[in-house]
Design a protein around this motif. Structure first.
Motif, PDB file in Angstrom:
ATOM      1  N   VAL A   1       0.839  -1.207   0.000  1.00 30.39           N
ATOM      2  CA  VAL A   1       0.000   0.000   0.000  1.00 30.39           C
ATOM      3  C   VAL A   1       0.868   1.249   0.000  1.00 30.39           C
ATOM      4  O   VAL A   1       0.607   2.195  -0.745  1.00 30.39           O
ATOM      5  CB  VAL A   1      -0.971   0.001   1.204  1.00 30.39           C
ATOM      6  CG1 VAL A   1      -1.745   1.306   1.281  1.00 30.39           C
ATOM      7  CG2 VAL A   1      -1.920  -1.180   1.127  1.00 30.39           C
ATOM      8  N   GLU A   2       1.927   1.249   0.801  1.00 30.46           N
ATOM      9  CA  GLU A   2       2.826   2.410   0.834  1.00 30.46           C
ATOM     10  C   GLU A   2       3.485   2.626  -0.522  1.00 30.46           C
ATOM     11  O   GLU A   2       3.591   3.768  -0.988  1.00 30.46           O
ATOM     12  CB  GLU A   2       3.896   2.219   1.907  1.00 30.46           C
ATOM     13  CG  GLU A   2       3.370   2.299   3.313  1.00 30.46           C
ATOM     14  CD  GLU A   2       4.394   1.903   4.345  1.00 30.46           C
ATOM     15  OE1 GLU A   2       4.313   2.418   5.479  1.00 30.46           O
ATOM     16  OE2 GLU A   2       5.282   1.089   4.029  1.00 30.46           O
ATOM     17  N   ALA A   3       3.894   1.546  -1.170  1.00 31.15           N
ATOM     18  CA  ALA A   3       4.494   1.661  -2.501  1.00 31.15           C
ATOM     19  C   ALA A   3       3.504   2.246  -3.493  1.00 31.15           C
ATOM     20  O   ALA A   3       3.862   3.088  -4.321  1.00 31.15           O
ATOM     21  CB  ALA A   3       4.998   0.297  -2.979  1.00 31.15           C
ATOM     22  N   ARG A   4       2.236   1.836  -3.408  1.00 22.91           N
ATOM     23  CA  ARG A   4       1.210   2.366  -4.309  1.00 22.91           C
ATOM     24  C   ARG A   4       0.962   3.844  -4.046  1.00 22.91           C
ATOM     25  O   ARG A   4       0.783   4.629  -4.979  1.00 22.91           O
ATOM     26  CB  ARG A   4      -0.100   1.589  -4.143  1.00 22.91           C
ATOM     27  CG  ARG A   4      -0.097   0.274  -4.864  1.00 22.91           C
ATOM     28  CD  ARG A   4      -0.112   0.453  -6.380  1.00 22.91           C
ATOM     29  NE  ARG A   4      -1.407   0.924  -6.813  1.00 22.91           N
ATOM     30  CZ  ARG A   4      -1.608   1.927  -7.655  1.00 22.91           C
ATOM     31  NH1 ARG A   4      -0.618   2.581  -8.182  1.00 22.91           N
ATOM     32  NH2 ARG A   4      -2.824   2.293  -7.983  1.00 22.91           N
TER      33      ARG A   4
ATOM     34  N   GLU B   1       1.547   6.885  -6.706  1.00 20.60           N
ATOM     35  CA  GLU B   1       0.524   7.881  -7.059  1.00 20.60           C
ATOM     36  C   GLU B   1       1.058   9.296  -6.892  1.00 20.60           C
ATOM     37  O   GLU B   1       0.783  10.168  -7.705  1.00 20.60           O
ATOM     38  CB  GLU B   1      -0.742   7.689  -6.217  1.00 20.60           C
ATOM     39  CG  GLU B   1      -1.536   6.461  -6.572  1.00 20.60           C
ATOM     40  CD  GLU B   1      -2.079   6.480  -7.986  1.00 20.60           C
ATOM     41  OE1 GLU B   1      -2.586   7.527  -8.431  1.00 20.60           O
ATOM     42  OE2 GLU B   1      -1.991   5.431  -8.659  1.00 20.60           O
ATOM     43  N   VAL B   2       1.833   9.536  -5.842  1.00 16.65           N
ATOM     44  CA  VAL B   2       2.429  10.862  -5.642  1.00 16.65           C
ATOM     45  C   VAL B   2       3.387  11.170  -6.790  1.00 16.65           C
ATOM     46  O   VAL B   2       3.359  12.259  -7.363  1.00 16.65           O
ATOM     47  CB  VAL B   2       3.154  10.961  -4.278  1.00 16.65           C
ATOM     48  CG1 VAL B   2       3.913  12.277  -4.161  1.00 16.65           C
ATOM     49  CG2 VAL B   2       2.168  10.813  -3.130  1.00 16.65           C
TER      50      VAL B   2
ATOM     51  N   VAL C   1      -0.286  16.350  -5.803  1.00 14.57           N
ATOM     52  CA  VAL C   1      -1.557  15.648  -5.669  1.00 14.57           C
ATOM     53  C   VAL C   1      -2.087  15.828  -4.257  1.00 14.57           C
ATOM     54  O   VAL C   1      -1.321  15.942  -3.305  1.00 14.57           O
ATOM     55  CB  VAL C   1      -1.395  14.144  -6.020  1.00 14.57           C
ATOM     56  CG1 VAL C   1      -0.442  13.461  -5.073  1.00 14.57           C
ATOM     57  CG2 VAL C   1      -2.725  13.428  -6.072  1.00 14.57           C
ATOM     58  N   LEU C   2      -3.385  15.871  -4.139  1.00 15.94           N
ATOM     59  CA  LEU C   2      -4.023  15.982  -2.832  1.00 15.94           C
ATOM     60  C   LEU C   2      -4.256  14.583  -2.264  1.00 15.94           C
ATOM     61  O   LEU C   2      -4.491  13.631  -3.011  1.00 15.94           O
ATOM     62  CB  LEU C   2      -5.362  16.709  -2.940  1.00 15.94           C
ATOM     63  CG  LEU C   2      -5.317  18.130  -3.479  1.00 15.94           C
ATOM     64  CD1 LEU C   2      -6.730  18.694  -3.619  1.00 15.94           C
ATOM     65  CD2 LEU C   2      -4.477  19.021  -2.566  1.00 15.94           C
ATOM     66  N   ALA C   3      -4.199  14.482  -0.946  1.00 21.64           N
ATOM     67  CA  ALA C   3      -4.446  13.205  -0.290  1.00 21.64           C
ATOM     68  C   ALA C   3      -5.825  12.665  -0.661  1.00 21.64           C
ATOM     69  O   ALA C   3      -5.994  11.459  -0.848  1.00 21.64           O
ATOM     70  CB  ALA C   3      -4.318  13.346   1.225  1.00 21.64           C
ATOM     71  N   SER C   4      -6.794  13.537  -0.810  1.00 24.82           N
ATOM     72  CA  SER C   4      -8.148  13.091  -1.162  1.00 24.82           C
ATOM     73  C   SER C   4      -8.174  12.435  -2.538  1.00 24.82           C
ATOM     74  O   SER C   4      -8.934  11.484  -2.772  1.00 24.82           O
ATOM     75  CB  SER C   4      -9.136  14.259  -1.114  1.00 24.82           C
ATOM     76  OG  SER C   4      -8.727  15.297  -1.989  1.00 24.82           O
ATOM     77  N   ASP C   5      -7.324  12.901  -3.454  1.00 25.74           N
ATOM     78  CA  ASP C   5      -7.241  12.278  -4.780  1.00 25.74           C
ATOM     79  C   ASP C   5      -6.599  10.895  -4.705  1.00 25.74           C
ATOM     80  O   ASP C   5      -7.019   9.966  -5.392  1.00 25.74           O
ATOM     81  CB  ASP C   5      -6.456  13.168  -5.747  1.00 25.74           C
ATOM     82  CG  ASP C   5      -7.155  14.500  -6.008  1.00 25.74           C
ATOM     83  OD1 ASP C   5      -8.395  14.553  -5.901  1.00 25.74           O
ATOM     84  OD2 ASP C   5      -6.441  15.474  -6.304  1.00 25.74           O
TER      85      ASP C   5
ATOM     86  N   PRO D   1      -1.189  20.127  -1.184  1.00 27.11           N
ATOM     87  CA  PRO D   1      -0.635  19.312  -2.258  1.00 27.11           C
ATOM     88  C   PRO D   1       0.635  18.573  -1.810  1.00 27.11           C
ATOM     89  O   PRO D   1       1.460  19.122  -1.090  1.00 27.11           O
ATOM     90  CB  PRO D   1      -0.331  20.299  -3.373  1.00 27.11           C
ATOM     91  CG  PRO D   1      -0.299  21.629  -2.721  1.00 27.11           C
ATOM     92  CD  PRO D   1      -1.134  21.548  -1.483  1.00 27.11           C
ATOM     93  N   ILE D   2       0.758  17.322  -2.245  1.00 26.05           N
ATOM     94  CA  ILE D   2       1.882  16.464  -1.875  1.00 26.05           C
ATOM     95  C   ILE D   2       2.783  16.292  -3.086  1.00 26.05           C
ATOM     96  O   ILE D   2       2.319  16.016  -4.182  1.00 26.05           O
ATOM     97  CB  ILE D   2       1.358  15.090  -1.408  1.00 26.05           C
ATOM     98  CG1 ILE D   2       0.401  15.250  -0.230  1.00 26.05           C
ATOM     99  CG2 ILE D   2       2.517  14.163  -1.056  1.00 26.05           C
ATOM    100  CD1 ILE D   2      -0.392  13.999   0.089  1.00 26.05           C
TER     101      ILE D   2
END
Length: 99
Positions: free
Chosen positions: A38-41, A45-46, A52-56, A93-94
């Motif tokens: 999950v952390e790798a995914r 995504e980042v 990117v926003l955490a919500s996205d 944003p991340i």
């Protein structure tokens, strides 16, 4: 259940077990990265969508908001990501760091 259905189910389960072991999906460290799957995914995504926003990320991966928040906090502590300033404290944003 017919014999044909049972054979299909057995084959599918064998396929899933093989690939789960092959890709280390259940290992504590995904492919030797030191990250869970999950952390790798999340990190992927980042990298793919930054900023990117955490919500996205949550919407894309279907992750619980609290779980994602803990992952993002760990990444920030390890220097893997930075959270910028958004319109408000909930929309930060991340992006990846050079690390």
């Amino acid at each position: 259940m017919t014999e044909s259905h049972q054979d299909t189910i057995t084959a599918l389960r064998a396929f899933n077990r093989f690939h789960t072991r092959t890709f280390g999906v259940l290992d504590a460290s995904f492919m030797g990265s030191g990250l869970s799957l999950v952390e790798a995914r999340v990190l992927y995504e980042v990298a793919r969508k930054a900023p990117v926003l955490a919500s996205d990320i949550r919407a894309a991966l279907g992750i619980d908001a609290g779980y994602l928040s803990r992952i993002v906090a760990r990444f920030e502590t390890r220097g893997l990501i930075v959270r910028g300033r958004g319109h408000d404290a909930r929309q930060r944003p991340i992006t990846l760091t050079d690390t």
